[in-house]
Design an enzyme around this catalytic site. Sequence first.
Site, mmCIF file in Angstrom:
data_model
loop_
_atom_site.group_PDB
_atom_site.id
_atom_site.type_symbol
_atom_site.label_atom_id
_atom_site.label_comp_id
_atom_site.label_asym_id
_atom_site.label_seq_id
_atom_site.Cartn_x
_atom_site.Cartn_y
_atom_site.Cartn_z
ATOM 1 N N HIS A 80 0.819 -1.214 0.000
ATOM 2 C CA HIS A 80 0.000 0.000 0.000
ATOM 3 C C HIS A 80 0.857 1.270 0.000
ATOM 4 O O HIS A 80 1.923 1.322 0.584
ATOM 5 C CB HIS A 80 -0.973 0.009 1.181
ATOM 6 C CG HIS A 80 -0.346 -0.199 2.529
ATOM 7 N ND1 HIS A 80 -1.060 -0.661 3.605
ATOM 8 C CD2 HIS A 80 0.908 -0.022 2.983
ATOM 9 C CE1 HIS A 80 -0.277 -0.738 4.662
ATOM 10 N NE2 HIS A 80 0.924 -0.353 4.295
ATOM 11 N N ASN A 81 0.355 2.281 -0.697
ATOM 12 C CA ASN A 81 0.969 3.616 -0.788
ATOM 13 C C ASN A 81 2.275 3.647 -1.581
ATOM 14 O O ASN A 81 2.931 4.689 -1.632
ATOM 15 C CB ASN A 81 1.232 4.220 0.598
ATOM 16 C CG ASN A 81 -0.005 4.278 1.458
ATOM 17 O OD1 ASN A 81 -1.109 4.435 0.952
ATOM 18 N ND2 ASN A 81 0.166 4.145 2.760
#
Length: 354
Positions: free
Chosen positions: A258-259
């Site tokens: 994620h991210n």
Amino acid sequence: MEQNWFFPPHQGIRLGDLANQIGAELLDISAADRTVRAVAPVYRAKPGDICYMLSRKNREELQTCRAAAIICDKAISSLVPDTIPVLLTSKPHTAFALAGTLLHERAMRPSYNTSERGVAPEAFVDPTARLEAGVEVEPMAVIGAGAEIGSGTRIAAGAMIGQGVRIGRDCTISAGASILCALIGNNVIIHPGARIGQDGFGYAPGPKGGMIKIVQVGRVIIQDHVEIGANTTIDRGTMDDTVIGEGTKIDNLVQIGHNVRIGRYCGIVSQVGIAGSTQIGDGVMIGGGVGVNGHITIGDGAQIAAMSGVASDVPAGERYGGIPARPMRDFLRDVAEMALRSSERQKKKGGKDE
């Protein structure tokens, strides 16, 4: 190899025309009207095939070559028999790739699973989904509520497009892929079994020793001309977005946390794992089996050797390798030092292990 009906030969391109389209010089102009229909390796290329050679170490293969032409650079051209026309270029690998796209256009995307066109009656398309003209949906695919899909895009059998997902034009979403919470650009290829937009891996310590899940409310943004390999997984962001930049190519079995933000025109080889919130610049190349720590930055144009462990930032343009990854010159020096010490130790013991 016997005739390959999966990828039938082209109806034919003039050798002279092919040379112009791939930016190569045909040295024997009298061969311009030869017909080229397929690509093949040097050792079994026959009339109608085109092949290429990058290294002198394969020169013996020219003895059995009967190709319509061979793509090579000046250093190799002197080895080619007079019976085989030469397409001369300083970038034979690139020229051959261009020839392949012209001769085998069908092989540039995952193949159709059915002969039907349009939206198959066995597919489920939510009434609120919006499909532009020319979208094709194969049997057992699911298009969720409010999803939008651009013209020329094909959703293969068993694929699942989640609620509100946006997919651009001329994309291929292959069999069994799933896409959630994602915005996808134009001319994107997603291979079978890829998983895009599921929860990222985030937990906080619980009050009684367990773990509490951290909410994942971000998205995945995939820009134009990206290709994502089979069974690759890309998690959506926690509160920000996970981003894959334009033209980036990702191999099979890659995990992107994620991210993570990956720049434009990167190449990421199989079995790479990139932990959350890492930022990767433009033109970065990462070899197979690399592990990348979270919350670090890899600069533009950096190269990471296969099987490395990247624990900290990598400056732009640098080549890193090893565990932990360090500048390649340092890594190679360390390897040489360890080999020398091991050799000396064996000599002291008379070549016998303890």
